[in-house]
Motif scaffolding. Structure first.
Motif, PDB file in Angstrom:
ATOM      1  N   TRP A  23       0.623  -1.077  -0.080  1.00  0.00           N
ATOM      2  CA  TRP A  23      -0.083  -0.009   0.107  1.00  0.00           C
ATOM      3  C   TRP A  23       0.875   1.157   0.068  1.00  0.00           C
ATOM      4  CZ3 TRP A  23      -2.054   2.765   4.827  1.00  0.00           C
ATOM      5  CH2 TRP A  23      -2.537   4.022   4.351  1.00  0.00           C
ATOM      6  N   ARG A  24       1.933   1.435   0.907  1.00  0.00           N
ATOM      7  CA  ARG A  24       2.614   2.554   1.033  1.00  0.00           C
ATOM      8  C   ARG A  24       4.019   2.272   0.240  1.00  0.00           C
ATOM      9  NH1 ARG A  24       3.539   4.447   7.012  1.00  0.00           N
ATOM     10  NH2 ARG A  24       3.803   6.288   5.741  1.00  0.00           N
ATOM     11  N   GLN A  25       4.165   1.420  -0.224  1.00  0.00           N
ATOM     12  CA  GLN A  25       5.681   1.160  -1.019  1.00  0.00           C
ATOM     13  C   GLN A  25       6.748   1.513  -0.304  1.00  0.00           C
ATOM     14  OE1 GLN A  25       5.603   1.087  -5.254  1.00  0.00           O
ATOM     15  NE2 GLN A  25       4.309  -0.299  -4.129  1.00  0.00           N
ATOM     16  N   LEU A  26       6.590   0.788   1.097  1.00  0.00           N
ATOM     17  CA  LEU A  26       7.812   1.046   1.920  1.00  0.00           C
ATOM     18  C   LEU A  26       7.997  -0.248   2.813  1.00  0.00           C
ATOM     19  CD1 LEU A  26       6.491   4.236   3.690  1.00  0.00           C
ATOM     20  CD2 LEU A  26       8.553   4.008   2.210  1.00  0.00           C
ATOM     21  N   PRO A  27       9.173  -1.104   1.807  1.00  0.00           N
ATOM     22  CA  PRO A  27       9.252  -2.658   2.427  1.00  0.00           C
ATOM     23  C   PRO A  27      10.418  -2.206   3.387  1.00  0.00           C
ATOM     24  CG  PRO A  27      10.168  -2.366   0.342  1.00  0.00           C
ATOM     25  CD  PRO A  27       9.265  -0.985   0.373  1.00  0.00           C
ATOM     26  N   TYR A  28      10.486  -3.206   4.497  1.00  0.00           N
ATOM     27  CA  TYR A  28      11.831  -3.122   5.326  1.00  0.00           C
ATOM     28  C   TYR A  28      13.113  -3.672   4.853  1.00  0.00           C
ATOM     29  CZ  TYR A  28       8.469  -2.284   9.139  1.00  0.00           C
ATOM     30  OH  TYR A  28       7.649  -1.772   9.988  1.00  0.00           O
ATOM     31  N   GLY A  29      14.179  -3.279   5.269  1.00  0.00           N
ATOM     32  CA  GLY A  29      15.416  -3.764   4.832  1.00  0.00           C
ATOM     33  C   GLY A  29      15.363  -5.500   5.140  1.00  0.00           C
ATOM     34  N   ASP A  30      14.700  -5.680   6.117  1.00  0.00           N
ATOM     35  CA  ASP A  30      14.792  -7.252   6.312  1.00  0.00           C
ATOM     36  C   ASP A  30      14.308  -8.065   5.236  1.00  0.00           C
ATOM     37  OD1 ASP A  30      15.679  -7.032   8.863  1.00  0.00           O
ATOM     38  OD2 ASP A  30      13.896  -6.556   9.858  1.00  0.00           O
ATOM     39  N   GLN A  31      13.469  -7.200   4.325  1.00  0.00           N
ATOM     40  CA  GLN A  31      12.764  -8.084   3.194  1.00  0.00           C
ATOM     41  C   GLN A  31      13.755  -8.262   2.099  1.00  0.00           C
ATOM     42  OE1 GLN A  31       9.265  -5.324   4.350  1.00  0.00           O
ATOM     43  NE2 GLN A  31       8.569  -6.967   2.559  1.00  0.00           N
ATOM     44  N   GLY A  32      14.936  -7.768   1.918  1.00  0.00           N
ATOM     45  CA  GLY A  32      15.775  -7.607   0.889  1.00  0.00           C
ATOM     46  C   GLY A  32      15.386  -6.961  -0.291  1.00  0.00           C
ATOM     47  N   LEU A  33      16.397  -6.429  -0.967  1.00  0.00           N
ATOM     48  CA  LEU A  33      16.057  -5.721  -2.113  1.00  0.00           C
ATOM     49  C   LEU A  33      16.699  -5.976  -3.379  1.00  0.00           C
ATOM     50  CD1 LEU A  33      14.222  -2.850  -2.615  1.00  0.00           C
ATOM     51  CD2 LEU A  33      16.345  -1.514  -2.262  1.00  0.00           C
ATOM     52  N   LEU A  34      16.007  -6.092  -4.367  1.00  0.00           N
ATOM     53  CA  LEU A  34      16.487  -6.334  -5.898  1.00  0.00           C
ATOM     54  C   LEU A  34      16.386  -5.149  -6.716  1.00  0.00           C
ATOM     55  CD1 LEU A  34      17.743  -8.604  -7.860  1.00  0.00           C
ATOM     56  CD2 LEU A  34      15.387  -9.083  -8.405  1.00  0.00           C
TER      57      LEU A  34
END
Length: 249
Positions: free
Chosen positions: A150-161
């Motif tokens: 919804w807010r386009q704000l994942p946590y760093g814990d979720q990884g980022l590609l």
């Protein structure tokens, strides 16, 4: 009918640099590196940036064949150094206590194919799975999923590609001791959509176990609110690690 192993069907030849921020993660880092070994055909390199570990984190990373860099602690600084030292056209940023899901390679390959030749249309994240049992943790995960979509704000814990070109357009990583993930997501969403990979990344649940599920969620929310209101990342980091596992950064 004979069963066959799913294969990666990417129509391009991606070069992914995996950058891992680690500090005092010797018991957990080998498990993540073993997960990554299953996807060698997608990976250009694995860079582990050690933030001054007092344990054997750097040694176990080197023994697994990763490039190891030394850095002062702080994931923003560590990720920045790792990205700068890597050469892949795509970047996968991970915390050292993460565990990749089965068939993670297929999820990454699909994302890269979907992003297309321009490689600027999206950044991608895993859904969060916190190690441990209990309804409280499952509710936290559901809340994180809503926040991410919804807010386009994942946590760093979720990884980022994401493509390196996209990170450069967004201004790179800032050397923050805390909130580096939120700060980056806020900038990225001005340039692209942040999309789920459709697979879960499992993270260590020790902080949730130490403080309790709801106390941890409340503490994290208070820190994010203070940061948005102008609190310094250094002061907030001091507060965060006074109430949690000080060894992790």
């Amino acid at each position: 009918m004979a069963l066959t192993t799913p294969t990666i069907t990417s129509t391009i030849t991606p070069t992914i640099s995996v950058v891992i921020a680690a500090r005092n993660e010797a018991p957990r880092l080998p498990l993540l590196l073993a997960d990554l070994a299953a996807g060698w055909e997608l990976l250009k390199e694995i860079v582990v940036v050690d933030g001054g570990s007092a344990d054997a984190s750097a040694r176990v990373a080197a023994l697994a064949g990763a490039q190891v860099l030394a850095s002062p602690p702080g994931r923003g600084r560590q990720f920045g150094l790792g990205v700068e030292s890597s050469g892949g056209s795509w970047l996968l940023l991970l915390h050292a206590d993460a565990r990749l899901p089965e068939r993670w390679q297929q999820a990454l390959a699909r994302a890269i194919d979907r992003d297309g030749p321009k490689q600027i249309d999206a950044a991608w994240y895993f859904d969060l799975r916190i190690a441990g049992a209990g309804l409280g943790l499952r509710l936290v995960e559901a809340g994180v999923a809503l926040r991410s979509r919804w807010r386009q704000l994942p946590y760093g814990d979720q990884g980022l590609l994401l493509p390196r070109s996209l990170l450069q357009r967004a201004g790179g990583l800032l050397p923050l001791p805390l909130m580096e993930d939120l700060e980056l997501a806020l900038r990225l969403r001005r340039h692209c959509r942040l999309r789920p990979l459709g697979a879960q990344l499992r993270v260590d649940g020790r902080r949730w176990q130490q403080l309790g599920v709801w106390q941890t969620a409340l503490s994290n929310a208070q820190l994010r609110r203070a940061w948005r209101r102008g609190g310094s990342a250094e002061e907030l980091a001091s507060r965060y690690y006074q109430t949690g596992d000080m060894s992790r950064r």
